[in-house]
Design a protein around this motif. Sequence first.
Motif, short mmCIF file in Angstrom:
data_model
loop_
_atom_site.label_atom_id
_atom_site.label_comp_id
_atom_site.label_asym_id
_atom_site.label_seq_id
_atom_site.Cartn_x
_atom_site.Cartn_y
_atom_site.Cartn_z
N SER A 102 8.90 -9.36 6.03
CA SER A 102 8.71 -8.57 7.31
C SER A 102 7.59 -7.42 7.11
N GLU A 103 7.28 -6.90 5.56
CA GLU A 103 6.26 -6.03 5.36
C GLU A 103 4.97 -6.75 5.54
N ALA A 104 4.83 -7.77 5.21
CA ALA A 104 3.70 -8.62 5.07
C ALA A 104 3.28 -8.97 6.75
N VAL A 105 4.26 -9.29 7.51
CA VAL A 105 3.77 -9.41 8.79
C VAL A 105 3.32 -8.17 9.44
N THR A 136 1.24 -4.83 -9.98
CA THR A 136 0.25 -3.99 -9.89
C THR A 136 -0.96 -4.24 -8.75
N ALA A 137 -1.05 -5.62 -8.70
CA ALA A 137 -1.97 -5.66 -7.13
C ALA A 137 -1.52 -5.01 -5.98
N LYS A 138 0.04 -5.19 -5.99
CA LYS A 138 0.38 -4.53 -4.62
C LYS A 138 0.34 -2.91 -4.48
N HIS A 139 0.55 -2.47 -5.73
CA HIS A 139 0.30 -0.86 -5.62
C HIS A 139 -1.12 -0.68 -5.62
N GLU A 140 -2.04 -1.28 -6.21
CA GLU A 140 -3.59 -0.73 -5.99
C GLU A 140 -4.01 -1.10 -4.40
N SER A 141 -3.36 -2.23 -3.89
CA SER A 141 -3.76 -2.48 -2.37
C SER A 141 -3.10 -1.18 -1.61
N MET A 142 -1.90 -1.00 -2.08
CA MET A 142 -1.25 0.27 -1.27
C MET A 142 -2.01 1.44 -1.49
N ALA A 143 -2.69 1.85 -2.64
CA ALA A 143 -3.73 2.93 -2.77
C ALA A 143 -4.86 2.85 -1.84
N ALA A 144 -5.36 1.52 -2.02
CA ALA A 144 -6.45 1.22 -1.10
C ALA A 144 -6.35 1.53 0.31
N VAL A 145 -5.35 1.15 0.99
CA VAL A 145 -4.89 1.56 2.42
C VAL A 145 -4.96 2.79 2.53
N GLU A 146 -4.10 3.66 1.66
CA GLU A 146 -3.93 4.96 1.80
C GLU A 146 -5.39 5.83 1.77
N ILE A 147 -6.34 5.47 0.76
CA ILE A 147 -7.34 6.22 0.75
C ILE A 147 -8.32 5.99 1.80
N PRO A 166 -8.21 -3.98 2.99
CA PRO A 166 -6.96 -3.71 1.91
C PRO A 166 -5.69 -4.18 2.63
N GLN A 167 -5.34 -3.54 3.90
CA GLN A 167 -4.30 -4.19 4.62
C GLN A 167 -3.85 -5.62 4.62
N PHE A 168 -5.06 -6.65 4.86
CA PHE A 168 -4.82 -8.08 4.77
C PHE A 168 -4.49 -8.24 3.26
N ASN A 169 -5.17 -7.62 2.36
CA ASN A 169 -4.92 -8.02 0.80
C ASN A 169 -3.49 -7.53 0.54
N LEU A 170 -2.90 -6.61 0.96
CA LEU A 170 -1.55 -6.02 0.38
C LEU A 170 -0.59 -6.83 1.49
N ALA A 171 -1.04 -7.44 2.49
CA ALA A 171 -0.13 -8.30 3.37
C ALA A 171 0.14 -9.63 2.56
N LYS A 172 -1.12 -10.18 2.00
CA LYS A 172 -0.98 -11.45 1.33
C LYS A 172 -0.12 -11.41 -0.04
N ILE A 173 -0.32 -10.21 -0.64
CA ILE A 173 0.53 -9.92 -1.89
C ILE A 173 1.77 -9.77 -1.55
#
Length: 105
Positions: free
Chosen positions: A84-87, A46-57, A69-76
């Motif tokens: 590779s996605e995190a990097v 759930t955290a991953k998808h909320e981060s993805m939404a935050a990045v998109e917005i 939000p990109q940093f948070n998504l990378a950590k998740i």
Amino acid sequence: MQLSDEAILAYQKDSDKLGFAEVLADRSISLRHLYEATNDKIFLTTAKHESMAAVEIAEATDKKALAVPQFNLAKIQEDLGELSEAVQNYRLAVENIVNNTPESH
């Protein structure tokens, strides 16, 4: 989480997309902590998808709001083993903080 839901509704009512994205980014941190406390991957997913939404917005609203939000998504993604996605998102976060630094930093 209840307060963040109320904040999301308030930001939506005010048409404040940046605030909306910031709350989603903050929620992802809370969800990640819940994962760490319970070891239940549903919180991390759930955290991953909320981060993805935050990045998109943030991408559509204000590029100065992208780095966190990109940093948070990378950590998740790192926690999920999606290295590779995190990097890629760590690099984008650094790029955005350098090229789109908010005035408060």
